[in-house]
Write a protein that holds these residues in place. Structure first.
Motif, PDB file in Angstrom:
ATOM      1  N   PRO A 218      -2.574  -5.483   0.295  1.00  0.00           N
ATOM      2  CA  PRO A 218      -2.946  -3.942   0.415  1.00  0.00           C
ATOM      3  C   PRO A 218      -3.128  -3.329   1.692  1.00  0.00           C
ATOM      4  N   VAL A 219      -3.623  -4.037   2.798  1.00  0.00           N
ATOM      5  CA  VAL A 219      -3.954  -3.435   3.783  1.00  0.00           C
ATOM      6  C   VAL A 219      -2.700  -2.857   4.455  1.00  0.00           C
ATOM      7  N   TRP A 220      -1.733  -3.463   4.568  1.00  0.00           N
ATOM      8  CA  TRP A 220      -0.350  -3.274   4.826  1.00  0.00           C
ATOM      9  C   TRP A 220       0.511  -2.253   3.984  1.00  0.00           C
ATOM     10  N   ALA A 221       0.301  -2.903   2.626  1.00  0.00           N
ATOM     11  CA  ALA A 221       1.223  -2.253   1.558  1.00  0.00           C
ATOM     12  C   ALA A 221       0.725  -0.898   1.212  1.00  0.00           C
ATOM     13  N   LYS A 222      -0.254  -0.585   1.111  1.00  0.00           N
ATOM     14  CA  LYS A 222      -0.754   0.923   0.945  1.00  0.00           C
ATOM     15  C   LYS A 222      -0.244   1.908   1.890  1.00  0.00           C
ATOM     16  N   PRO A 223      -0.725   1.880   3.099  1.00  0.00           N
ATOM     17  CA  PRO A 223      -0.459   2.687   4.087  1.00  0.00           C
ATOM     18  C   PRO A 223       1.001   2.780   4.569  1.00  0.00           C
ATOM     19  N   THR A 224       1.780   1.855   4.168  1.00  0.00           N
ATOM     20  CA  THR A 224       3.066   1.925   4.468  1.00  0.00           C
ATOM     21  C   THR A 224       4.096   2.215   3.399  1.00  0.00           C
ATOM     22  N   GLY A 225       3.520   2.335   2.004  1.00  0.00           N
ATOM     23  CA  GLY A 225       4.326   2.799   1.062  1.00  0.00           C
ATOM     24  C   GLY A 225       5.019   1.882   0.633  1.00  0.00           C
ATOM     25  N   LEU A 226       4.679   0.588   0.874  1.00  0.00           N
ATOM     26  CA  LEU A 226       5.540  -0.619   0.269  1.00  0.00           C
ATOM     27  C   LEU A 226       5.124  -1.443  -0.587  1.00  0.00           C
ATOM     28  N   GLU A 227       4.062  -0.953  -1.362  1.00  0.00           N
ATOM     29  CA  GLU A 227       3.507  -1.543  -2.827  1.00  0.00           C
ATOM     30  C   GLU A 227       4.531  -1.787  -3.646  1.00  0.00           C
ATOM     31  N   GLY A 228       4.702  -3.256  -4.083  1.00  0.00           N
ATOM     32  CA  GLY A 228       5.513  -3.457  -5.143  1.00  0.00           C
ATOM     33  C   GLY A 228       6.968  -3.683  -4.706  1.00  0.00           C
ATOM     34  N   LYS A 229       7.074  -3.633  -3.641  1.00  0.00           N
ATOM     35  CA  LYS A 229       8.574  -3.856  -2.891  1.00  0.00           C
ATOM     36  C   LYS A 229       8.664  -5.144  -2.240  1.00  0.00           C
ATOM     37  N   ASP A 230       9.753  -5.653  -2.143  1.00  0.00           N
ATOM     38  CA  ASP A 230      10.129  -6.791  -1.324  1.00  0.00           C
ATOM     39  C   ASP A 230      10.290  -6.463   0.101  1.00  0.00           C
ATOM     40  N   ALA A 231       9.500  -6.827   0.967  1.00  0.00           N
ATOM     41  CA  ALA A 231       9.510  -6.440   2.373  1.00  0.00           C
ATOM     42  C   ALA A 231       9.548  -7.487   3.329  1.00  0.00           C
ATOM     43  N   ALA A 232       9.612  -7.249   4.607  1.00  0.00           N
ATOM     44  CA  ALA A 232       9.683  -8.054   5.574  1.00  0.00           C
ATOM     45  C   ALA A 232       8.287  -7.873   6.459  1.00  0.00           C
TER      46      ALA A 232
END
Length: 378
Positions: A218-232
């Protein structure tokens, strides 16, 4: 206990690395305090085993002096600040901001009494101090914190750590522990197994880890809008100096082309300043280059990060407690792993620098000692 050949080899290798017994490195810029910590109050702080008193002059300039009166060693932090001078709370000797005694109330003349003052340099949210010989202090050699120079949004904090600064640096160079020590905060199960590269030089120790694909915490996913996405999640751990370690993080949606990806990066300055051999002032300055106008994002990320860094404090203090009872045992050993390559090299570097400085100080003191002995003998 009879040690195996591998265990004896580990003991031998351990003696080449800095640890909780290694002398301090004085010829280095360290952070002595967050800027907001230093005011018109006389504030005590111990750095590299030396007791200091910090305060600001009336024009706002920060000052650091030895925290003792040169007369009878009364703590100046328990004295009073009058204008830009410190008045000892025991016999009233008055010291200026350079540590020179300018008044002795009990006599007309002022004897040559002085205490040491230390070069300081304020850089945004932190104040740097030079603990070596004052004439060697060069502000151009203060290590850079890029997040302060790039117009990023930053936040800062401080934690006392009851463990050696050496082990904090090691903790930061091998982040495989994120999957375990930080499982409840910003660690993910795939982090420890992710591929990594190292860049190791004489005084350069960098480890870059590629966690791709992953689901961000969450600390990175929420601010970047990458929640629930396959990310790097690409993280670089960079030992900058004995007083500074910077962790760089880059995050993006792997479904997007490089041209489509928004630039979303963080840089966290982990700043360990030894207090004693087994305690550390742990300063943190965190910066990001996205959501620059959103204060709630700053608050959320800061809270999440400090919760994670507190887990490091708890873990390192547990290790320190154990090492205090075991590290001098004849059968004590620690086995290093592949992921430790950068941290092992870093610890060897710290040991070389610390021992070289200690040897130089000893050689500089020998002539004075010899002269003193000669005079006594005569």
């Amino acid at each position: 206990m009879s040690l195996t050949r591998a265990q004896r080899a580990a003991q031998k290798a351990g003696r080449t690395m800095a640890n909780r017994h290694t002398p301090f490195i004085y010829n280095e810029w360290y952070v002595v305090a967050l800027s907001r910590e230093v005011s018109r109050e006389l504030t005590p702080r111990t750095v590299l085993g030396r007791q200091l008193v910090l305060f600001r002059k009336e024009d706002g300039t920060p000052v650091a002096l030895d925290n003792r009166c040169g007369h009878r060693s009364f703590p100046l932090s328990r004295s009073s600040l009058e204008g830009d001078t410190v008045v000892c709370g025991y016999h009233g000797l008055r010291y200026n901001d350079e540590g020179v005694c300018v008044e002795v109330p009990s006599q007309c003349n002022c004897p040559s009494i002085s205490i040491r003052s230390y070069p300081l340099h304020q850089q945004g949210p932190v104040i740097w101090i030079w603990m070596g010989e004052a004439e060697e202090a060069d502000v151009s050699k203060i290590p850079a914190m890029p997040m302060l120079e790039e117009g990023w949004v930053t936040s800062e904090d401080y934690m006392p750590l009851k463990a050696s600064y050496v082990y904090l640096h090691e903790n930061l160079l091998d982040l495989t522990h994120l999957s375990f020590l930080h499982a409840k905060t910003f660690g993910t199960p795939d982090y420890a197994r992710a591929e990594f590269d190292t860049d190791i030089g004489e005084d350069r120790f960098i480890l870059k880890r590629y966690v791709v694909p992953t689901r961000l915490p969450p600390v990175w996913a929420k601010p970047t809008g990458l929640e629930g996405k396959d990310a790097a999640r690409i993280t670089t751990s960079d030992f900058v100096s004995p007083a500074l370690h910077i962790v760089h993080g880059e995050f993006y949606d792997i479904a997007l082309s490089e041209a489509e990806r928004p630039d979303q990066r963080i840089k966290t300055a982990h700043i360990p300043t030894p207090e004693t051999a087994t305690s550390t002032h742990y300063f943190v300055v965190h910066g990001r280059n996205f959501a620059l106008e959103e204060n709630d994002v700053t608050e959320f990320m800061h809270e999440q990060l400090m919760a994670a860094f507190d887990e490091d404090v708890v873990g390192l203090e547990a290790m320190e407690e154990l090492l205090a009872s075991r590290s001098d045992d004849d059968d004590f050993f620690e086995i290093s792993l592949k992921a430790d390559s950068a941290s092992v090299s870093m610890r060897r570097y710290l040991k070389r620098r610390a021992e070289a400085e200690a040897a130089q100080r000893e050689s500089e003191q020998e002539p004075a000692v010899a002269r003193k002995v000669q005079v006594v003998s005569a």
